[in-house]
Design a protein around this motif. Structure first.
Motif, mmCIF file in Angstrom:
data_model
loop_
_atom_site.group_PDB
_atom_site.id
_atom_site.type_symbol
_atom_site.label_atom_id
_atom_site.label_comp_id
_atom_site.label_asym_id
_atom_site.label_seq_id
_atom_site.Cartn_x
_atom_site.Cartn_y
_atom_site.Cartn_z
ATOM 1 N N ALA A 105 0.835 -1.204 0.000
ATOM 2 C CA ALA A 105 0.000 0.000 0.000
ATOM 3 C C ALA A 105 0.870 1.254 0.000
ATOM 4 C CB ALA A 105 -0.938 -0.004 1.201
ATOM 5 N N ALA A 106 1.969 1.227 0.759
ATOM 6 C CA ALA A 106 2.883 2.373 0.794
ATOM 7 C C ALA A 106 3.541 2.569 -0.564
ATOM 8 C CB ALA A 106 3.932 2.169 1.882
ATOM 9 N N GLN A 107 3.864 1.462 -1.245
ATOM 10 C CA GLN A 107 4.444 1.558 -2.591
ATOM 11 C C GLN A 107 3.482 2.239 -3.556
ATOM 12 O OE1 GLN A 107 5.189 -2.601 -3.311
ATOM 13 N NE2 GLN A 107 7.361 -2.451 -2.735
ATOM 14 N N LEU A 108 2.242 1.787 -3.538
ATOM 15 C CA LEU A 108 1.252 2.326 -4.468
ATOM 16 C C LEU A 108 1.004 3.808 -4.192
ATOM 17 C CD1 LEU A 108 -1.323 -0.619 -4.484
ATOM 18 C CD2 LEU A 108 0.546 -0.189 -6.082
ATOM 19 N N LYS A 109 0.932 4.160 -2.906
ATOM 20 C CA LYS A 109 0.689 5.566 -2.574
ATOM 21 C C LYS A 109 1.873 6.429 -3.003
ATOM 22 C CE LYS A 109 -0.669 8.737 1.110
ATOM 23 N NZ LYS A 109 -1.045 8.898 2.531
ATOM 24 N N ALA A 110 3.095 5.928 -2.806
ATOM 25 C CA ALA A 110 4.280 6.691 -3.196
ATOM 26 C C ALA A 110 4.324 6.910 -4.701
ATOM 27 C CB ALA A 110 5.539 5.958 -2.738
ATOM 28 N N ILE A 111 3.901 5.908 -5.471
ATOM 29 C CA ILE A 111 3.876 6.032 -6.933
ATOM 30 C C ILE A 111 2.863 7.081 -7.358
ATOM 31 C CG2 ILE A 111 3.283 4.816 -9.072
ATOM 32 C CD1 ILE A 111 4.368 2.253 -7.642
ATOM 33 N N GLY A 162 -6.131 -7.602 -3.238
ATOM 34 C CA GLY A 162 -5.629 -7.869 -4.587
ATOM 35 C C GLY A 162 -6.537 -7.357 -5.684
ATOM 36 N N GLU A 163 -7.417 -6.391 -5.342
ATOM 37 C CA GLU A 163 -8.290 -5.803 -6.357
ATOM 38 C C GLU A 163 -7.474 -4.879 -7.261
ATOM 39 O OE1 GLU A 163 -11.167 -3.666 -4.144
ATOM 40 O OE2 GLU A 163 -12.180 -5.454 -3.347
ATOM 41 N N PRO A 164 -7.953 -4.610 -8.473
ATOM 42 C CA PRO A 164 -7.232 -3.652 -9.327
ATOM 43 C C PRO A 164 -7.292 -2.246 -8.756
ATOM 44 C CG PRO A 164 -9.312 -4.302 -10.340
ATOM 45 C CD PRO A 164 -9.120 -5.196 -9.163
ATOM 46 N N VAL A 165 -6.200 -1.516 -8.903
ATOM 47 C CA VAL A 165 -6.196 -0.098 -8.566
ATOM 48 C C VAL A 165 -6.924 0.644 -9.678
ATOM 49 C CG1 VAL A 165 -4.784 1.943 -8.173
ATOM 50 C CG2 VAL A 165 -4.010 -0.278 -7.328
ATOM 51 N N VAL A 166 -7.995 1.320 -9.332
ATOM 52 C CA VAL A 166 -8.772 2.090 -10.306
ATOM 53 C C VAL A 166 -8.739 3.551 -9.872
ATOM 54 C CG1 VAL A 166 -11.009 2.446 -11.393
ATOM 55 C CG2 VAL A 166 -10.252 0.130 -10.837
ATOM 56 N N LEU A 167 -8.007 4.366 -10.622
ATOM 57 C CA LEU A 167 -7.897 5.792 -10.352
ATOM 58 C C LEU A 167 -8.798 6.496 -11.363
ATOM 59 C CD1 LEU A 167 -6.093 7.448 -8.338
ATOM 60 C CD2 LEU A 167 -4.587 7.890 -10.279
ATOM 61 N N ALA A 168 -9.926 7.047 -10.893
ATOM 62 C CA ALA A 168 -10.917 7.638 -11.795
ATOM 63 C C ALA A 168 -10.933 9.147 -11.628
ATOM 64 C CB ALA A 168 -12.300 7.065 -11.519
ATOM 65 N N PHE A 228 3.989 -3.117 -9.438
ATOM 66 C CA PHE A 228 4.048 -3.276 -7.991
ATOM 67 C C PHE A 228 2.800 -3.946 -7.424
ATOM 68 C CE2 PHE A 228 7.306 -0.199 -8.782
ATOM 69 C CZ PHE A 228 8.220 -0.323 -7.752
ATOM 70 N N HIS A 229 1.790 -4.137 -8.259
ATOM 71 C CA HIS A 229 0.514 -4.662 -7.759
ATOM 72 C C HIS A 229 -0.044 -5.690 -8.747
ATOM 73 C CE1 HIS A 229 -3.228 -4.829 -5.576
ATOM 74 N NE2 HIS A 229 -3.925 -4.389 -6.607
ATOM 75 N N PRO A 230 0.031 -6.975 -8.419
ATOM 76 C CA PRO A 230 -0.448 -8.017 -9.347
ATOM 77 C C PRO A 230 -1.920 -7.908 -9.707
ATOM 78 C CG PRO A 230 0.881 -8.966 -7.570
ATOM 79 C CD PRO A 230 0.623 -7.541 -7.197
ATOM 80 N N GLY A 231 -2.684 -7.202 -8.877
ATOM 81 C CA GLY A 231 -4.112 -7.074 -9.158
ATOM 82 C C GLY A 231 -4.430 -6.191 -10.347
ATOM 83 N N GLY A 232 -3.417 -5.471 -10.859
ATOM 84 C CA GLY A 232 -3.627 -4.624 -12.033
ATOM 85 C C GLY A 232 -3.946 -3.189 -11.649
ATOM 86 N N ALA A 233 -4.028 -2.343 -12.655
ATOM 87 C CA ALA A 233 -4.310 -0.915 -12.432
ATOM 88 C C ALA A 233 -4.865 -0.288 -13.700
ATOM 89 C CB ALA A 233 -3.040 -0.177 -11.987
ATOM 90 N N HIS A 234 -5.758 0.676 -13.522
ATOM 91 C CA HIS A 234 -6.364 1.409 -14.634
ATOM 92 C C HIS A 234 -6.548 2.863 -14.219
ATOM 93 C CE1 HIS A 234 -7.689 -2.556 -16.252
ATOM 94 N NE2 HIS A 234 -7.913 -2.817 -14.979
#
Length: 493
Positions: free
Chosen positions: A146-152, A185-191, A233-239
């Protein structure tokens, strides 16, 4: 439950077209099929000085109303870059030229064949690569996912002090959702709501700026880079989900329903050309409007007007918003030379402007102030109050309970992803819908954004696609940029 867009507002937005009926849990099929065939896992002087700041990370003029306000939710969505035309030295230079009997210089165009256009697209990839590498380094500094994703996401964002990215109170919901996404492990969805057309201001986007150009391409590449690194950084994917909102402002801002629809369809085709699959998803916003949309907006306008009258903070926010909208709203002028004088008067420089045009500018300002409550009602009571973002996210097959909201306006707790790599002609807070793409020819070509009047007054060359005649970007040299900057310094003195 099915939402049928049958309101007057939607009819205005769609013109003669029929709105789409979308079941709550289905994907935006037309947009989705266009990009998901592979399968988804679920401005010279318009640079620093013109934008009114030397801090490339703090270019937004959003008013943050305090806790003492009775209605802090009516935070202004104004940005200084939206009104940056008012401060461009080229606007005043163009005014003097027209008053002296001259005309706004015509755009000189050359045509690029397909192979050359492909090379330009490759340059965009090179321009974005350092940004993408910086995101990887930001994520690698942390061990917790979670810290990795937030830093990105933070590294990819601008104006982090205004969005209060490190404030645990303002970021509480964002952090909780990010923790949930990482844990499950859900996809990161930034809308994020953003764009969907070019503003109908001739000195900003000119005759060329009605279809997506390299200004949009750069922003799409930046968002795709963000999604790619998040996936690493996140196997769940991202969009990154873009929710175009110009289609919601046909009555207040005068956006053309036909143009916004064409823009959307062209953008869907461009995503494939840019090598973007489902890293970036551009939604068909009108397909998700609830049937009560227009009724809610009509009722809400009265509430906004009452809040402006009763609350000083809201009144100030509305006034700031109106100043921004003055350089977004359709003015109705087709003559470019008249437009130069009109916008000079609107910017506060009426000296020498014919009385007729000066009067038009004053009436335009009054009309813009009159429609500002409608604009605010659409943004607050419509997009937020009716959960339009959540409808889009659910409709695309993701979870509205765990998506992350982003914005192109600095608001606490809501990151603002950068849409360009900062340099003299790529002010990071200037949106593609307000500008045209610019290629700066140098040893390593750079890509940015600027206004049409800047390119015209500086004699930049317009590059168009040979096969379609479509405008792609203005082209200039580093020397011309430096000369323009020197001119700006003299104008400021």
């Amino acid at each position: 439950m099915k939402f049928k867009a049958t309101s007057e507002l939607t009819s205005v937005a769609l013109g003669d077209q029929q709105s789409t009926i979308v079941p709550g849990g289905t994907r935006d099929t037309e947009a989705h099929r266009a990009r998901h065939s592979g399968g988804a896992s679920a401005a010279g002087g318009v640079a620093r000085r013109t934008l009114g700041t030397d801090d490339p990370t703090d270019l937004d003029g959003a008013t943050e109303t305090g806790g003492a306000s009775a209605a802090p939710r009516y935070q202004s969505a104004v940005t200084q870059p939206a009104a940056a035309l008012a401060k461009a030295p080229e606007l005043l230079a163009a005014k003097q030229r027209v008053l002296s009997g001259g005309r706004l210089p015509p755009p000189w165009a050359r045509f690029a064949e397909p192979a050359e256009v492909d090379a330009f697209l490759g340059e965009l990839d090179q321009a974005v690569r350092p940004f993408e590498d910086s995101l990887r380094r930001a994520g690698a500094r942390h061990g917790d996912r979670a810290a990795q994703l937030k830093a990105i996401i933070k590294k990819a964002s601008i104006q982090t002090s205004k969005t209060r990215f490190e404030d645990p109170r303002d970021m509480a919901e964002f952090d909780a959702r990010l923790e949930q996404v990482a844990r499950r492990g859900e996809p990161v969805v930034l809308a994020m709501p953003e764009g969907g057309g070019k503003v109908p201001v001739p000195l900003k986007t000119g005759r060329f700026g009605r279809e997506p150009d390299f200004a949009e391409f750069l922003g799409l590449k930046m968002r795709a880079a963000l999604a790619r690194v998040l996936r690493e950084f996140h196997p769940g994917g991202a969009h990154v989900v873009v929710v175009p909102d110009t289609c919601l402002h046909t009555r207040d801002m005068g956006f053309s329903a036909q143009e916004t629809r064409r823009h959307l369809r062209q953008l869907w085709r461009d995503l494939s050309r840019l090598g973007i699959r489902d890293e970036v998803i551009v939604a068909d916003t009108l397909a998700y409007l609830p049937g009560e949309w227009d009724l809610v907006i009509q009722r809400s306008v009265a509430e906004v007007v009452a809040s402006i009258a009763a609350d000083r903070a809201v009144k100030e926010a509305a006034a700031a918003q109106a100043r921004s909208l003055l350089f977004i709203k359709e003015c109705g002028l087709s003559d470019e030379d008249e437009a130069v004088l009109f916008y000079a008067a609107a910017a506060g420089y009426p000296e020498g402007v014919p009385a007729r045009l000066a009067a038009q500018a004053r009436e335009f300002q009054a009309e813009t102030e009159r429609v500002t409550p409608l604009y605010m009602a659409i943004n607050h009571h419509g997009i937020r109050g009716l959960g339009l973002m959540e409808r889009v996210v659910d409709g695309l097959g993701f979870s509205s309970a765990s998506y992350l909201r982003a914005s192109v306006h600095a608001k606490p707790g809501c990151p603002r992803p950068a849409l360009s790599v900062f340099h003299a002609l790529a002010p990071v807070a200037l949106l593609p819908m307000h500008a045209l793409g610019v290629r700066v020819i140098d040893e390593t070509p750079r890509w940015g954004l600027s206004f049409d009047v800047v390119g015209r007054m500086r004699g930049w060359q317009a590059v168009c696609e040979a096969t379609t005649g479509r405008f792609l970007f203005y082209e200039t040299t580093q020397q011309d940029v430096e000369m323009g900057a020197a001119s700006d310094e003299r104008a400021a003195a």
